[in-house]
Design a protein around this motif. Structure first.
Motif, PDB file in Angstrom:
ATOM      1  N   UNK A 155      82.843  -4.168   0.133  1.00 18.47           N
ATOM      2  CA  UNK A 155      82.622  -2.793  -0.332  1.00 18.47           C
ATOM      3  C   UNK A 155      83.849  -2.239  -1.056  1.00 18.47           C
ATOM      4  N   UNK A 156      83.599  -1.475  -2.117  1.00 19.46           N
ATOM      5  CA  UNK A 156      84.663  -0.817  -2.862  1.00 19.46           C
ATOM      6  C   UNK A 156      84.832   0.578  -2.277  1.00 19.46           C
ATOM      7  N   UNK A 157      86.037   0.881  -1.870  1.00 24.91           N
ATOM      8  CA  UNK A 157      86.366   2.171  -1.269  1.00 24.91           C
ATOM      9  C   UNK A 157      87.210   2.996  -2.246  1.00 24.91           C
ATOM     10  N   UNK A 158      87.465   4.243  -1.901  1.00 23.67           N
ATOM     11  CA  UNK A 158      88.336   5.097  -2.707  1.00 23.67           C
ATOM     12  C   UNK A 158      89.709   4.437  -2.826  1.00 23.67           C
ATOM     13  N   UNK A 159      90.395   4.709  -3.925  1.00 28.35           N
ATOM     14  CA  UNK A 159      91.722   4.118  -4.152  1.00 28.35           C
ATOM     15  C   UNK A 159      92.692   4.476  -3.031  1.00 28.35           C
ATOM     16  N   UNK A 160      92.457   5.583  -2.356  1.00 29.70           N
ATOM     17  CA  UNK A 160      93.352   6.048  -1.286  1.00 29.70           C
ATOM     18  C   UNK A 160      92.858   5.662   0.115  1.00 29.70           C
ATOM     19  N   UNK A 161      91.804   4.857   0.201  1.00 28.56           N
ATOM     20  CA  UNK A 161      91.207   4.490   1.490  1.00 28.56           C
ATOM     21  C   UNK A 161      92.213   3.799   2.402  1.00 28.56           C
ATOM     22  N   UNK A 162      92.184   4.189   3.674  1.00 27.27           N
ATOM     23  CA  UNK A 162      92.966   3.540   4.731  1.00 27.27           C
ATOM     24  C   UNK A 162      92.008   3.261   5.885  1.00 27.27           C
ATOM     25  N   UNK A 163      92.003   2.043   6.436  1.00 29.99           N
ATOM     26  CA  UNK A 163      91.121   1.766   7.583  1.00 29.99           C
ATOM     27  C   UNK A 163      91.352   2.782   8.694  1.00 29.99           C
ATOM     28  N   UNK A 178      83.985 -13.277   8.984  1.00 32.67           N
ATOM     29  CA  UNK A 178      84.772 -12.390   8.130  1.00 32.67           C
ATOM     30  C   UNK A 178      84.358 -10.958   8.408  1.00 32.67           C
ATOM     31  N   UNK A 179      85.332 -10.083   8.558  1.00 27.77           N
ATOM     32  CA  UNK A 179      85.057  -8.668   8.793  1.00 27.77           C
ATOM     33  C   UNK A 179      86.141  -7.802   8.196  1.00 27.77           C
ATOM     34  N   UNK A 180      85.969  -6.504   8.310  1.00 25.28           N
ATOM     35  CA  UNK A 180      86.953  -5.508   7.873  1.00 25.28           C
ATOM     36  C   UNK A 180      87.299  -5.629   6.391  1.00 25.28           C
ATOM     37  N   UNK A 181      86.362  -6.102   5.578  1.00 23.20           N
ATOM     38  CA  UNK A 181      86.646  -6.327   4.160  1.00 23.20           C
ATOM     39  C   UNK A 181      86.520  -5.023   3.369  1.00 23.20           C
ATOM     40  N   UNK A 182      87.425  -4.834   2.407  1.00 25.67           N
ATOM     41  CA  UNK A 182      87.299  -3.731   1.455  1.00 25.67           C
ATOM     42  C   UNK A 182      88.207  -3.975   0.257  1.00 25.67           C
ATOM     43  N   UNK A 183      87.876  -3.297  -0.819  1.00 24.57           N
ATOM     44  CA  UNK A 183      88.679  -3.306  -2.042  1.00 24.57           C
ATOM     45  C   UNK A 183      88.871  -1.848  -2.439  1.00 24.57           C
ATOM     46  N   UNK A 184      90.116  -1.386  -2.530  1.00 27.36           N
ATOM     47  CA  UNK A 184      90.314  -0.047  -3.073  1.00 27.36           C
ATOM     48  C   UNK A 184      89.861  -0.017  -4.540  1.00 27.36           C
ATOM     49  N   UNK A 185      89.216   1.073  -4.951  1.00 25.79           N
ATOM     50  CA  UNK A 185      88.752   1.168  -6.332  1.00 25.79           C
ATOM     51  C   UNK A 185      89.929   0.946  -7.273  1.00 25.79           C
ATOM     52  N   UNK A 186      89.819  -0.038  -8.184  1.00 23.94           N
ATOM     53  CA  UNK A 186      90.947  -0.341  -9.071  1.00 23.94           C
ATOM     54  C   UNK A 186      91.171   0.752 -10.117  1.00 23.94           C
ATOM     55  N   UNK A 187      92.444   0.931 -10.475  1.00 19.90           N
ATOM     56  CA  UNK A 187      92.802   1.907 -11.504  1.00 19.90           C
ATOM     57  C   UNK A 187      93.338   1.217 -12.755  1.00 19.90           C
ATOM     58  N   UNK A 188      93.365  -0.125 -12.751  1.00 21.35           N
ATOM     59  CA  UNK A 188      93.816  -0.892 -13.912  1.00 21.35           C
ATOM     60  C   UNK A 188      92.997  -2.180 -13.970  1.00 21.35           C
ATOM     61  N   UNK A 189      93.496  -3.189 -14.662  1.00 18.02           N
ATOM     62  CA  UNK A 189      92.772  -4.463 -14.713  1.00 18.02           C
ATOM     63  C   UNK A 189      93.156  -5.393 -13.560  1.00 18.02           C
ATOM     64  N   UNK A 190      93.810  -4.820 -12.543  1.00 19.38           N
ATOM     65  CA  UNK A 190      94.144  -5.526 -11.300  1.00 19.38           C
ATOM     66  C   UNK A 190      93.482  -4.817 -10.128  1.00 19.38           C
ATOM     67  N   UNK A 191      93.153  -5.575  -9.100  1.00 22.99           N
ATOM     68  CA  UNK A 191      92.631  -4.982  -7.865  1.00 22.99           C
ATOM     69  C   UNK A 191      93.121  -5.816  -6.689  1.00 22.99           C
ATOM     70  N   UNK A 192      93.199  -5.184  -5.548  1.00 19.05           N
ATOM     71  CA  UNK A 192      93.586  -5.868  -4.316  1.00 19.05           C
ATOM     72  C   UNK A 192      92.363  -5.986  -3.412  1.00 19.05           C
ATOM     73  N   UNK A 193      92.385  -6.976  -2.548  1.00 12.28           N
ATOM     74  CA  UNK A 193      91.312  -7.151  -1.580  1.00 12.28           C
ATOM     75  C   UNK A 193      91.885  -7.433  -0.210  1.00 12.28           C
ATOM     76  N   UNK A 194      91.217  -6.861   0.787  1.00 15.27           N
ATOM     77  CA  UNK A 194      91.689  -6.976   2.163  1.00 15.27           C
ATOM     78  C   UNK A 194      90.515  -7.356   3.058  1.00 15.27           C
TER      79      UNK A 194
END
Length: 171
Positions: free
Chosen positions: A139-147, A34-50
């Motif tokens: 790792x949690x990244x900024x909400x605007x993070x783009x690889x 597994x690689x390239x993992x990140x989660x944009x910092x959530x702004x609500x009670x939902x979050x996405x993971x990649x």
């Protein structure tokens, strides 16, 4: 005498072929990393993971479920023609990759128990049809993070963004 030599040659050839890639060679098992993992910092009670799951093995596998201590529920979503829907799993081809990315297939962390902040890590357990579970520190990244390399492809190494999150074999 000629018949003996021909028989010996045939037996030697059969033995040599038997040693090349039989079921005991490990070629028929998934070998996941597994690689390239990140989660944009959530702004609500939902979050996405990649993330990207790379399978170096000779057999396909399937991501069947995901869990994390920060969410009541983590679901796997497929995106087709811009429309996302929850699915019961996603295939990981033999000698290929499953890419979970923004705008495509992804993980959804629902009913967050806490909102992780940029710079923190979230522990996520990935479960598969054939391989042992893999725990990844995302790792949690900024909400605007783009690889950095932009959109990844389905046949990449899984290390495109430099976020190496661990290696686990499916043995």
């Amino acid at each position: 005498m000629r018949h003996r030599a021909a028989t010996a040659l045939a037996v030697a050839g059969a033995l040599a072929l038997a040693g090349c890639g039989g079921s005991g060679s490990g070629e028929d098992a998934p070998d996941l990393s597994v690689g390239s993992a990140y989660m944009p910092q959530p702004v609500s009670d939902l979050a996405a993971g990649f993330l990207t799951i790379t399978n170096e093995g000779g057999a396909a596998d399937r991501l069947t479920s995901v869990s994390s201590d920060i969410a009541d529920r983590v679901t796997v979503h497929e995106t087709v023609d811009g429309s996302m829907r929850e699915v019961d799993g996603l295939d990981i081809p033999a000698r290929g990759s499953l890419v979970l990315e923004s705008g495509g297939n992804h993980l959804m962390f629902e009913q967050l128990k806490r909102r992780p902040r940029e710079g923190q890590k979230v522990s996520v357990e990935l479960r598969f049809d054939r391989s042992d579970p893999v725990t990844v520190e995302v790792p949690v990244e900024a909400a605007t993070y783009t690889p950095k390399t932009g959109r990844t492809t389905g046949q990449g190494t899984g290390h495109e963004t430099g976020h190496e999150t661990g290696h686990e074999t499916g043995h």
